[in-house]
Design a protein around this motif. Structure first.
Motif, PDB file in Angstrom:
ATOM      1  N   GLN A   1       0.803  -1.221   0.000  1.00  0.00           N
ATOM      2  CA  GLN A   1       0.000   0.000   0.000  1.00  0.00           C
ATOM      3  C   GLN A   1       0.839   1.275   0.000  1.00  0.00           C
ATOM      4  O   GLN A   1       0.282   2.349  -0.112  1.00  0.00           O
ATOM      5  CB  GLN A   1      -0.990   0.020   1.182  1.00  0.00           C
ATOM      6  CG  GLN A   1      -1.859  -1.217   1.288  1.00  0.00           C
ATOM      7  CD  GLN A   1      -2.523  -1.605  -0.036  1.00  0.00           C
ATOM      8  OE1 GLN A   1      -2.928  -0.769  -0.814  1.00  0.00           O
ATOM      9  NE2 GLN A   1      -2.603  -2.907  -0.294  1.00  0.00           N
ATOM     10  N   VAL A   2       2.147   1.176   0.139  1.00  0.00           N
ATOM     11  CA  VAL A   2       3.006   2.359   0.044  1.00  0.00           C
ATOM     12  C   VAL A   2       3.378   2.581  -1.416  1.00  0.00           C
ATOM     13  O   VAL A   2       3.222   3.679  -1.948  1.00  0.00           O
ATOM     14  CB  VAL A   2       4.280   2.197   0.913  1.00  0.00           C
ATOM     15  CG1 VAL A   2       5.190   3.402   0.753  1.00  0.00           C
ATOM     16  CG2 VAL A   2       3.900   1.999   2.368  1.00  0.00           C
ATOM     17  N   TRP A   3       3.857   1.510  -2.077  1.00  0.00           N
ATOM     18  CA  TRP A   3       4.275   1.593  -3.484  1.00  0.00           C
ATOM     19  C   TRP A   3       3.484   0.611  -4.336  1.00  0.00           C
ATOM     20  O   TRP A   3       3.941   0.149  -5.357  1.00  0.00           O
ATOM     21  CB  TRP A   3       5.754   1.307  -3.626  1.00  0.00           C
ATOM     22  CG  TRP A   3       6.631   2.289  -2.924  1.00  0.00           C
ATOM     23  CD1 TRP A   3       6.432   3.622  -2.806  1.00  0.00           C
ATOM     24  CD2 TRP A   3       7.844   2.013  -2.240  1.00  0.00           C
ATOM     25  NE1 TRP A   3       7.434   4.197  -2.087  1.00  0.00           N
ATOM     26  CE2 TRP A   3       8.331   3.231  -1.723  1.00  0.00           C
ATOM     27  CE3 TRP A   3       8.582   0.861  -2.007  1.00  0.00           C
ATOM     28  CZ2 TRP A   3       9.505   3.328  -1.009  1.00  0.00           C
ATOM     29  CZ3 TRP A   3       9.750   0.952  -1.293  1.00  0.00           C
ATOM     30  CH2 TRP A   3      10.201   2.184  -0.801  1.00  0.00           C
ATOM     31  N   GLY A   4       2.283   0.272  -3.912  1.00  0.00           N
ATOM     32  CA  GLY A   4       1.458  -0.683  -4.642  1.00  0.00           C
ATOM     33  C   GLY A   4       0.915  -1.727  -3.689  1.00  0.00           C
ATOM     34  O   GLY A   4       1.234  -1.728  -2.500  1.00  0.00           O
ATOM     35  N   ALA A   5       0.111  -2.628  -4.219  1.00  0.00           N
ATOM     36  CA  ALA A   5      -0.513  -3.648  -3.374  1.00  0.00           C
ATOM     37  C   ALA A   5       0.517  -4.620  -2.802  1.00  0.00           C
ATOM     38  O   ALA A   5       0.432  -5.019  -1.649  1.00  0.00           O
ATOM     39  CB  ALA A   5      -1.570  -4.410  -4.157  1.00  0.00           C
ATOM     40  N   ALA A   6       1.486  -5.018  -3.599  1.00  0.00           N
ATOM     41  CA  ALA A   6       2.496  -5.988  -3.149  1.00  0.00           C
ATOM     42  C   ALA A   6       3.793  -5.762  -3.923  1.00  0.00           C
ATOM     43  O   ALA A   6       4.196  -6.592  -4.734  1.00  0.00           O
ATOM     44  CB  ALA A   6       1.978  -7.401  -3.352  1.00  0.00           C
ATOM     45  N   PRO A   7       4.490  -4.643  -3.694  1.00  0.00           N
ATOM     46  CA  PRO A   7       5.663  -4.317  -4.507  1.00  0.00           C
ATOM     47  C   PRO A   7       6.825  -5.292  -4.365  1.00  0.00           C
ATOM     48  O   PRO A   7       7.553  -5.523  -5.329  1.00  0.00           O
ATOM     49  CB  PRO A   7       6.055  -2.917  -4.036  1.00  0.00           C
ATOM     50  CG  PRO A   7       5.453  -2.780  -2.686  1.00  0.00           C
ATOM     51  CD  PRO A   7       4.213  -3.614  -2.705  1.00  0.00           C
ATOM     52  N   THR A   8       6.991  -5.893  -3.212  1.00  0.00           N
ATOM     53  CA  THR A   8       8.084  -6.848  -3.041  1.00  0.00           C
ATOM     54  C   THR A   8       7.825  -8.100  -3.862  1.00  0.00           C
ATOM     55  O   THR A   8       8.700  -8.580  -4.582  1.00  0.00           O
ATOM     56  CB  THR A   8       8.260  -7.205  -1.550  1.00  0.00           C
ATOM     57  OG1 THR A   8       8.390  -5.995  -0.805  1.00  0.00           O
ATOM     58  CG2 THR A   8       9.492  -8.040  -1.325  1.00  0.00           C
TER      59      THR A   8
END
Length: 165
Positions: free
Chosen positions: A51-58
């Motif tokens: 939620q910071v850089w997308g739903a699941a950026p990692t």
């Protein structure tokens, strides 16, 4: 080992392709993408930047390299064929370079020791650069001047990435 070093190299590339491609297909089509204790599984389970850089950026950063890995493997298989073909001179060099270029991008995205945060940052910045370039091409192909600021906002790079300006 034969007396033909090019044939030996081609054979090695074919074996490399076959082993890694089989694993790649199992991983992508299997019920679980990663083993439970793999770094990718651990990072994805924690997903500290959700939620910071997308739903699941990692997770996305790791999954985003699956197609380039398949492309690099495909190029290695093509290189093996070209190395044993008497009709080619320059093609093996261009195919080898493409395979190396693709592999470098994968290495940069998944470089060991960079951690989940840097992996996510690299992924998000790569997507932002891609959006900037793709948007500019779209505007140009439609005959529209490329705006410096779309909607008053140019995407800013995440943590020191390359700017779109």
């Amino acid at each position: 080992m034969s007396s033909d070093p090019w044939k030996d190299l081609a054979s090695s590339l074919t074996r490399l392709h076959d082993v890694y491609y089989a694993d790649h297909v199992k991983m992508v089509t299997g019920p679980d993408f990663w083993t439970a204790d793999s770094p990718a599984a651990v990072e994805s389970a924690q997903e500290p930047y959700a939620q910071v850089w997308g739903a699941a950026p990692t997770r996305d950063a790791t999954m985003n390299v699956m197609l380039p890995v398949a492309a690099a493997l495909d190029h290695l298989a093509a290189l093996a064929t070209l190395l044993t073909s008497p009709a080619t001179v320059y093609a093996p060099f261009t195919v080898a370079r493409s395979a190396i270029d693709i592999a470098v991008q994968v290495w940069y995205a998944l470089e060991p020791g960079i951690g989940a945060r840097e992996r996510a940052v690299r992924h998000v910045n790569s997507r932002l650069r891609s959006l900037c370039v793709g948007g500019a091409h779209l505007f140009r192909s439609c005959g529209i001047p490329v705006p410096r600021r779309h909607g008053g906002h140019v995407p800013s790079p995440v943590l020191g990435g390359t700017s779109c300006d």
